[in-house]
Each structure stands twice: as structure tokens, then as C-alpha cells.
Design an enzyme around this catalytic site. Structure first.
Site, PDB file in Angstrom:
ATOM      1  N   THR A 121       0.861  -1.195   0.000  1.00 17.87           N
ATOM      2  CA  THR A 121       0.000   0.000   0.000  1.00 17.87           C
ATOM      3  C   THR A 121       0.888   1.233   0.000  1.00 17.87           C
ATOM      4  OG1 THR A 121      -1.651  -1.223   1.256  1.00 17.87           O
ATOM      5  CG2 THR A 121      -1.828   1.176   1.275  1.00 17.87           C
ATOM      6  N   ARG A 151      -8.118  -9.656   3.920  1.00 19.34           N
ATOM      7  CA  ARG A 151      -8.344  -9.418   5.344  1.00 19.34           C
ATOM      8  C   ARG A 151      -7.651 -10.513   6.144  1.00 19.34           C
ATOM      9  NH1 ARG A 151     -14.498 -10.208   5.290  1.00 19.34           N
ATOM     10  NH2 ARG A 151     -13.761 -11.518   3.585  1.00 19.34           N
ATOM     11  N   ASN A 208      -9.933   1.395   2.086  1.00 17.76           N
ATOM     12  CA  ASN A 208      -9.726   1.172   3.524  1.00 17.76           C
ATOM     13  C   ASN A 208     -10.267   2.321   4.356  1.00 17.76           C
ATOM     14  OD1 ASN A 208      -8.676  -1.320   3.274  1.00 17.76           O
ATOM     15  ND2 ASN A 208      -6.624  -0.827   4.014  1.00 17.76           N
ATOM     16  N   ALA A 252     -20.530  -2.482  15.807  1.00 20.48           N
ATOM     17  CA  ALA A 252     -19.917  -1.600  16.817  1.00 20.48           C
ATOM     18  C   ALA A 252     -18.913  -2.391  17.655  1.00 20.48           C
ATOM     19  CB  ALA A 252     -20.993  -1.012  17.708  1.00 20.48           C
ATOM     20  N   CYS A 260      -3.546  -2.124   8.902  1.00 19.64           N
ATOM     21  CA  CYS A 260      -3.929  -1.357   7.710  1.00 19.64           C
ATOM     22  C   CYS A 260      -4.814  -0.154   7.974  1.00 19.64           C
ATOM     23  CB  CYS A 260      -4.602  -2.290   6.714  1.00 19.64           C
ATOM     24  SG  CYS A 260      -3.475  -3.552   6.143  1.00 19.64           S
ATOM     25  N   ARG A 327      -1.123  -5.804  16.068  1.00 21.19           N
ATOM     26  CA  ARG A 327      -0.811  -4.446  15.617  1.00 21.19           C
ATOM     27  C   ARG A 327      -2.009  -3.492  15.753  1.00 21.19           C
ATOM     28  NH1 ARG A 327       2.042  -5.914   9.949  1.00 21.19           N
ATOM     29  NH2 ARG A 327       0.488  -7.572  10.072  1.00 21.19           N
TER      30      ARG A 327
HETATM   31  C1  UDX Z   1      -8.456  -4.563   6.345  1.00 22.29           C
HETATM   32  C2  UDX Z   1      -9.304  -4.484   5.084  1.00 22.29           C
HETATM   33  O1  UDX Z   1     -10.583  -5.067   5.359  1.00 22.29           O
HETATM   34  C3  UDX Z   1      -8.635  -5.282   3.951  1.00 22.29           C
HETATM   35  O2  UDX Z   1      -9.409  -5.140   2.765  1.00 22.29           O
HETATM   36  C4  UDX Z   1      -7.229  -4.695   3.725  1.00 22.29           C
HETATM   37  O3  UDX Z   1      -6.553  -5.409   2.715  1.00 22.29           O
HETATM   38  C5  UDX Z   1      -6.431  -4.763   5.011  1.00 22.29           C
HETATM   39  O4  UDX Z   1      -7.121  -4.071   6.069  1.00 22.29           O
HETATM   40  P1  UDX Z   1      -7.959  -6.305   8.237  1.00 22.29           P
HETATM   41  O5  UDX Z   1      -7.187  -5.164   8.829  1.00 22.29           O
HETATM   42  O6  UDX Z   1      -7.342  -7.653   8.165  1.00 22.29           O
HETATM   43  O7  UDX Z   1      -8.393  -5.920   6.708  1.00 22.29           O
HETATM   44  O8  UDX Z   1      -9.266  -6.467   9.102  1.00 22.29           O
HETATM   45  P2  UDX Z   1     -10.805  -6.110   9.037  1.00 22.29           P
HETATM   46  O9  UDX Z   1     -11.526  -7.382   9.115  1.00 22.29           O
HETATM   47  O10 UDX Z   1     -11.104  -5.191   7.941  1.00 22.29           O
HETATM   48  O11 UDX Z   1     -10.980  -5.326  10.458  1.00 22.29           O
HETATM   49  C6  UDX Z   1     -10.207  -4.189  10.703  1.00 22.29           C
HETATM   50  C7  UDX Z   1     -10.558  -3.679  12.113  1.00 22.29           C
HETATM   51  O12 UDX Z   1     -11.906  -3.171  12.125  1.00 22.29           O
HETATM   52  C8  UDX Z   1     -10.491  -4.747  13.199  1.00 22.29           C
HETATM   53  O13 UDX Z   1      -9.942  -4.160  14.383  1.00 22.29           O
HETATM   54  C9  UDX Z   1     -11.951  -5.125  13.420  1.00 22.29           C
HETATM   55  O14 UDX Z   1     -12.210  -5.575  14.747  1.00 22.29           O
HETATM   56  C10 UDX Z   1     -12.640  -3.796  13.168  1.00 22.29           C
HETATM   57  N1  UDX Z   1     -14.016  -3.954  12.719  1.00 22.29           N
HETATM   58  C11 UDX Z   1     -14.256  -4.555  11.525  1.00 22.29           C
HETATM   59  C12 UDX Z   1     -15.057  -3.452  13.501  1.00 22.29           C
HETATM   60  O15 UDX Z   1     -14.829  -2.915  14.577  1.00 22.29           O
HETATM   61  N2  UDX Z   1     -16.334  -3.583  13.052  1.00 22.29           N
HETATM   62  C13 UDX Z   1     -16.624  -4.179  11.857  1.00 22.29           C
HETATM   63  O16 UDX Z   1     -17.808  -4.279  11.521  1.00 22.29           O
HETATM   64  C14 UDX Z   1     -15.555  -4.685  11.069  1.00 22.29           C
END
Ligand code: UDX
Length: 433
Positions: A121, A151, A208, A252, A260, A327
């Protein structure tokens, strides 16, 4: 096709292994020799459900190799993916030093027939900057952009069935080569967005940042729900059923973490500031999310009537379920703030303990959720691990000093636990204080 990945971190490893599954001959290069040795022995350095089988079959088929050396083999590689980390600088802008270091290592081995594909990225304009950088040393290799959207915890599925493949190029030949690399997925009718370099780079940040905005927004609505006795889970359902909104990223919680979202929203904000564009929404998302852990600790303090010398069982260290990644985990910031208020924290996580013990030596760790609860003044859920829904709450009720559960992920069955005699609190629902 012979493909090389530079950087066997989370993205490079998943993409490299899965590209070998698509039938390409893949070499992953990483400077961490211990990691390379483990991978050569079929051992994954990351927790990613389902990936291990693909690693083993890739090694068996000899279509997957790992090395820490840049050598002559690179001269015959058709495509080199750059998948090194781009962590935030103090300013919030992306640190590109790993990208340029990789390019410098590659330069002696590449020629104009090689396509270098930036999968890390990076801020819009980076690929163009790299073209100039290479041209300055008479290296004619082509550069393309191909951001990833995996993800953690569902990366294999996200690789095999992505919502789209984004390709940024400045030459038709590069575009054709990337379509050839992804041919098996394109044959499965996966949508392809072919665009220019900077647009491709920006799509990743905007994607993102928008997902992070949804999360920050629903968290803010959860705060409002607590004040007007509404139910955020029902709000999320009622809003998310609108096909223009969807239920995704509308749960929530204690705030978004991971490697990311926090990094990418900051980088986007920094990019906007560099170009004097006032992106107030992005800035607001950053601020709202940074405040979220402290809001959670205030809630806990209110419920318990203070934190000084309280013993708290905290279930969940990772930034989300399905990963061992800590992280920017909101759980860790919540624990830090609880300890600042002189609370004693005993933590348990199904997958994050090894990493946590390395990075947070001062924290007490339990070998099980039940052990963490023994004698605790309250049980706090910070990560939505499915195994926490299957705990023996009858026993936990007896082990806790006081039967208080504070569920920061709205993971558990509120009615059931209330019936079992727990004082159950959650976020954005009438069960909150
Ligand atoms: C994210 C993007 O989804 C992905 O497309 C990109 O390539 C990398 O970053 P990731 O960081 O693995 O993926 O996790 P994700 O499942 O998106 O959750 C990110 C954060 O948001 C987590 O801390 C999760 O707990 C939080 N989250 C996610 C919420 O609090 N509520 C939600 O409804 C979804």
C-alpha cells in the site's frame, strides 16, 4: 509464469503461496533467514486459517520456493511483486524506505523485460516516482500497481474470491501481463478494474478509509444509542439491509485496529494535507477512533465505580478474531489505560499470547479464559473470538469475585447471561450502564 515476491510478510506470503496454487512458479524473497528456513520446512510464521495446506502443496509441487538471496534467477522472472511493509512515519505519511531498498536490491538483476508490480500500500504517485528513480540509473524495467484487499483471518478466501482485481499500469504490455497472471481468477468472472498508476494506488487508500469510516460511524451511533436507550445491533441490522450500505463493517466495537486501517487513514489524511485538500471526514475518523479505547475505559470505570486495585479479566488481545496479530489492537490500548488507572489486568487470547508475551512483558497472562476470571472483579470481552461464546458461564459465575461482564464486542447472549445472574453490560444497547 515465473513470479517473484519481495517481502514474505503477511501480504507477500499469502499472495505468493496462493499464486503458486494458481499454477505459477513462485519465489518469495525475504531478508529474515529464520523466517525463510521455517517456510522451507513448511512452517508458517503467521496465523492464517487454511494457508498451511497451500504452503505444503506448493512446496511439494516445487512451484514454491523461499530464499533470502537476490540472484541471477531474477533476470528470468517475468513479474516481481513488491510486498514489503510501508509503516507510518511520525507525520502519518507512509514510510517508503523498504520499497526503495527492495528496488535497489533488484536493480542489478532486472532489465526492460521485467515488470515490477507494487502490491504494498503506497501513496498515489509512488509508482511514477519509482519509474523516474529507475530511469535515473538507466534501468528500463516497467512498473505497475496492484493493491491487495486481503483481510487477516480470511485471506485465503479473499485471494481466491476477491470482489475485484485492481490493476494500475502505464503500458498496455504491463496490463496484459497482469491479466495473464490473474487469468484463473478472471476466468472465474472476478471483476477487473484496469486504470492508471495513481488511480490504482488511491483505490486502496479510499477503500480502507471508507471501511474505517463505516466502523467509526457505527461506533459513534452506539454512543448515541446508549443515551436514548436504542439498540445498536438492531440499528446496524436495519441500516445494513439497505443494499447501498450493507452489513459489512457496521459492527460496533472498541475501535478499528490492525496493520492497515489506522495506517491507511493516516496516510490518506497526510496525502490530502500535502496537496492542501481539506479532508475533514478522514481527519474526524482518525480522531474518533483514537478516542475509542479511552471511551471504553471510562465505561468500565463507570460500571465498576472505579478501577483502582480492581482485578479485571480481559479476554482478547488481537485486533480482531481469526488472527494472532496485535498491531494497533484496541485491546492493548484499553489494557494500557486500565493499568494507568491502577487496575490489575489478567489477559487471555486464543492466538495472540505468544506475540503479546514478547511485546508486553509487564502483563499477567492466564492459560485459559476460566483462569483469567478466577477472583476477578469483572470479565471484559475485547476481541470477538467465537470460543468466548462457548465458555462455561455457570462456572465463570462462581469463579468471578462479582458476576460482572462487560462485552465490548456485543458478542455474548445478553438475555441468557442476565438470566444466569450476571450483571451484563455491552455497547450501544440498553444493557449498557
Ligand atoms: C483490512 C481491510 O478489510 C482489507 O481489505 C485490507 O486489505 C487490510 O485491512 P484487516 O485489517 O485484516 O483488513 O481487518 P478487518 O476485518 O477489515 O478489520 C479491521 C478492524 O476493524 C479490526 O480491528 C476489526 O475488529 C474492526 N471492525 C471490523 C469493527 O470494529 N467492526 C466491523 O464491523 C468490522
Amino acid at each position: 509464469m515465473d513470479i517473484t515476491f519481495i517481502g514474505a510478510g503477511y501480504v507477500g506470503l499469502v499472495s505468493g503461496i496462493m499464486m503458486s496454487h494458481l499454477g505459477h512458479n513462485v519465489t518469495c524473497i525475504d531478508t529474515d533467514q529464520d523466517k525463510i528456513l521455517a517456510l522451507q520446512l513448511g512452517m508458517l510464521p503467521i496465523y492464517e486459517p487454511g494457508l498451511s495446506e497451500y504452503l505444503v502443496s506448493g512446496l511439494k509441487s516445487a512451484r514454491l520456493q523461499f530464499t533470502s538471496r537476490y540472484d541471477q534467477k531474477l533476470s528470468s522472472t517475468s513479474a516481481i511483486f513488491i510486498t514489503v511493509g510501508t509503516p507510518p512515519l511520525a507525520s502519518g505519511a507512509a514510510d517508503l524506505s523498504n520499497i526503495f531498498a527492495a528496488i535497489d536490491q533488484l536493480r542489478p538483476w532486472i532489465n526492460q523485460n521485467c515488470l515490477i508490480i507494487i502490491k504494498s500500500t503506497v501513496p498515489p504517485g509512488t509508482a511514477s516516482q519509482l519509474i523516474e528513480y529507475l530511469a535515473a540509473s538507466n534501468c528500463q524495467a516497467q512498473i505497475a500497481s496492484n493493491p491487495e484487499f486481503l483481510r487477516e483471518g480470511s485471506a485465503v478466501e479473499d485471494f481466491l474470491r476477491p470482489d475485484r482485481i485492481v490493476i494500475g499500469t502505464n503500458q498496455l504490455r504491463s496490463r496484459h501481463l497482469l491479466r495473464e497472471i490473474y487469468a484463473p481468477l478472471i476466468a472465474d468472472k472476478i471483476a477487473v478494474v484496469s486504470t492508471d498508476l495513481q488511480t490504482s494506488e488511491l483505490i486502496k487508500y479510499v477503500s480502507n478509509a471508507f471501511l474505517a469510516t463505516k466502523i467509526a460511524f457505527i461506533n459513534e451511533m452506539a454512543n448515541l444509542c446508549e443515551k436514548i436507550d436504542a439498540d445498536i445491533e438492531q440499528v446496524s441490522k436495519g441500516v445494513g439491509l439497505d443494499s447501498r450500505i450493507s452489513q459489512k463493517c457496521l459492527q460496533a466495537g472498541p475501535g478499528f485496529g490492525g496493520s492497515c486501517f489506522p495506517k491507511d487513514v493516516m496516510a490518506l489524511s497526510s496525502l490530502a494535507q500535502t496537496h492542501q485538500v481539506d479532508c475533514q471526514i478522514v481527519t474526524a475518523v482518525i480522531r474518533a477512533n483514537q478516542r475509542r479505547p479511552a471511551d471504553m475505559v471510562n465505561k468500565i470505570q463507570l460500571i465498576l465505580g472505579g478501577l483502582n486495585h480492581r482485578t479485571l479479566a480481559v479476554l482478547g488481545l488481537t485486533f480482531k478474531a481469526g488472527t494472532d496479530d496485535l498491531r494497533s489492537s484496541p485491546a492493548l490500548e484499553i489494557i494500557r489505560l486500565l493499568q494507568l488507572q491502577k487496575a490489575r489486568v489478567i489477559a487471555y487470547d486464543p492466538a495472540g499470547m505468544t506475540q503479546a508475551k514478547q511485546f508486553i512483558p509487564g502483563l499477567e497472562y492466564a492459560s485459559s479464559a476460566l483462569q483469567a476470571c478466577t477472583g476477578a472483579d469483572a470479565l471484559i470481552i475485547t476481541t470477538e473470538w467465537p470460543e468466548f461464546t462457548k465458555l462455561d458461564f455457570r462456572t465463570i459465575h462462581d469463579y468471578l469475585k462479582s458476576p460482572i461482564i462487560i462485552d465490548l464486542r456485543n458478542l455474548l447472549d445478553a438475555d441468557q447471561l442476565t438470566k444466569q445472574g450476571f450483571q451484563y453490560h455491552s455497547i450501544g444497547r440498553r444493557y449498557a450502564l
